[in-house]
Design a protein around this motif. Structure first.
Motif, mmCIF file in Angstrom:
data_model
loop_
_atom_site.group_PDB
_atom_site.id
_atom_site.type_symbol
_atom_site.label_atom_id
_atom_site.label_comp_id
_atom_site.label_asym_id
_atom_site.label_seq_id
_atom_site.Cartn_x
_atom_site.Cartn_y
_atom_site.Cartn_z
ATOM 1 N N PRO A 3 0.779 -1.053 -0.102
ATOM 2 C CA PRO A 3 0.132 -0.013 -0.112
ATOM 3 C C PRO A 3 0.710 1.174 -0.056
ATOM 4 O O PRO A 3 0.391 2.044 -0.710
ATOM 5 N N PHE A 4 2.099 1.118 0.707
ATOM 6 C CA PHE A 4 2.778 2.395 0.649
ATOM 7 C C PHE A 4 3.343 2.747 -0.668
ATOM 8 O O PHE A 4 3.554 3.905 -1.051
ATOM 9 N N ALA A 5 4.015 1.673 -1.367
ATOM 10 C CA ALA A 5 4.409 1.905 -2.611
ATOM 11 C C ALA A 5 3.303 2.356 -3.705
ATOM 12 O O ALA A 5 3.584 3.185 -4.343
ATOM 13 N N LEU A 6 2.037 1.905 -3.572
ATOM 14 C CA LEU A 6 0.815 2.357 -4.328
ATOM 15 C C LEU A 6 0.681 3.742 -4.080
ATOM 16 O O LEU A 6 0.501 4.608 -5.099
ATOM 17 N N PHE A 7 0.634 3.988 -2.737
ATOM 18 C CA PHE A 7 0.455 5.597 -2.431
ATOM 19 C C PHE A 7 1.614 6.574 -3.268
ATOM 20 O O PHE A 7 1.179 7.321 -3.452
ATOM 21 N N ALA A 8 2.794 6.025 -2.707
ATOM 22 C CA ALA A 8 3.938 6.731 -3.360
ATOM 23 C C ALA A 8 3.619 7.164 -4.781
ATOM 24 O O ALA A 8 3.866 8.234 -5.478
ATOM 25 N N VAL A 9 3.336 5.859 -5.854
ATOM 26 C CA VAL A 9 3.188 5.980 -7.183
ATOM 27 C C VAL A 9 2.027 7.006 -7.349
ATOM 28 O O VAL A 9 2.271 7.866 -8.491
ATOM 29 N N PHE A 10 1.129 6.824 -6.610
ATOM 30 C CA PHE A 10 -0.109 7.686 -6.861
ATOM 31 C C PHE A 10 0.195 9.207 -6.578
ATOM 32 O O PHE A 10 -0.047 10.168 -7.473
ATOM 33 N N ALA A 11 0.883 9.554 -5.595
ATOM 34 C CA ALA A 11 1.321 11.039 -5.344
ATOM 35 C C ALA A 11 2.152 11.331 -6.308
ATOM 36 O O ALA A 11 2.413 12.613 -6.565
ATOM 37 N N ILE A 12 3.214 10.727 -6.749
ATOM 38 C CA ILE A 12 3.958 11.104 -7.728
ATOM 39 C C ILE A 12 3.226 11.331 -9.058
ATOM 40 O O ILE A 12 3.665 12.365 -9.766
ATOM 41 N N VAL A 27 0.066 12.103 -9.365
ATOM 42 C CA VAL A 27 -0.682 13.375 -9.111
ATOM 43 C C VAL A 27 0.169 14.678 -9.224
ATOM 44 O O VAL A 27 -0.221 15.612 -9.898
ATOM 45 N N ALA A 28 1.258 14.448 -8.523
ATOM 46 C CA ALA A 28 2.295 15.907 -8.472
ATOM 47 C C ALA A 28 2.761 16.085 -9.938
ATOM 48 O O ALA A 28 2.808 17.259 -10.424
ATOM 49 N N GLY A 29 3.077 15.169 -10.866
ATOM 50 C CA GLY A 29 3.401 15.165 -12.067
ATOM 51 C C GLY A 29 2.263 15.754 -13.033
ATOM 52 O O GLY A 29 2.514 16.792 -13.892
ATOM 53 N N GLY A 30 1.033 15.436 -12.838
ATOM 54 C CA GLY A 30 0.099 15.949 -13.587
ATOM 55 C C GLY A 30 -0.610 17.406 -13.153
ATOM 56 O O GLY A 30 -0.677 18.009 -14.021
ATOM 57 N N VAL A 31 -0.105 17.847 -11.938
ATOM 58 C CA VAL A 31 -0.301 19.561 -11.616
ATOM 59 C C VAL A 31 0.558 20.178 -12.083
ATOM 60 O O VAL A 31 0.571 21.027 -12.526
ATOM 61 N N ALA A 32 2.009 19.523 -12.018
ATOM 62 C CA ALA A 32 3.143 20.459 -12.810
ATOM 63 C C ALA A 32 2.730 20.552 -14.300
ATOM 64 O O ALA A 32 3.093 21.540 -14.656
#
Length: 132
Positions: free
Chosen positions: A6-15, A17-22
């Protein structure tokens, strides 16, 4: 071991989202730098990057470019919008009671079909634009 997945999935999801916003912010910034063909070879009397509401979309930060020429006004957010001088009905300058920091709004009322009227600019130099 089960908690690592779950932590790995959360990290991938966060990255992601951040990439999309940027990416979206970069596209908006590039769009505001676009020049209209009518601007080519001309020098602006006044130019500023600011926030504002163009049509139904509100842009925060310096994502809107406004340039004033002798015969036209160009407002560029995603794409440049050219308002000829005869299409501008009136320009009002008012204090925005919702913003304590910047608090100045220039409302450009126009007859153009290119975008909904008025165009609202949250400008630090708004009084200079409104006077011209």
């Amino acid at each position: 071991m089960e908690q690592e997945v779950p932590f790995a999935l959360f990290a991938v999801f966060a990255i992601a989202v951040a990439g999309g916003v940027a990416t979206i912010l970069l596209m908006l910034q590039r769009g505001s730098k676009q020049q209209a063909p009518e601007e080519e070879g001309k020098t602006a009397i006044f130019s500023e990057r600011c926030g504002g509401r163009v049509g139904r979309i509100r842009y925060t930060g310096p994502l809107v470019r406004v340039s004033l020429y002798d015969t036209m006004l160009v407002v560029s957010a995603r794409t440049p919008i050219v308002l000829q001088k005869h299409e501008i009905v009136r320009v009002t300058y008012e204090r925005d009671r919702h913003s304590a920091v910047f608090g100045k709004t220039v409302n450009i009322h126009h007859r153009s079909n290119a975008v909904r009227s008025p165009i609202c600019l949250y400008s630090s130099k708004g009084v200079d634009l409104a006077r011209r």
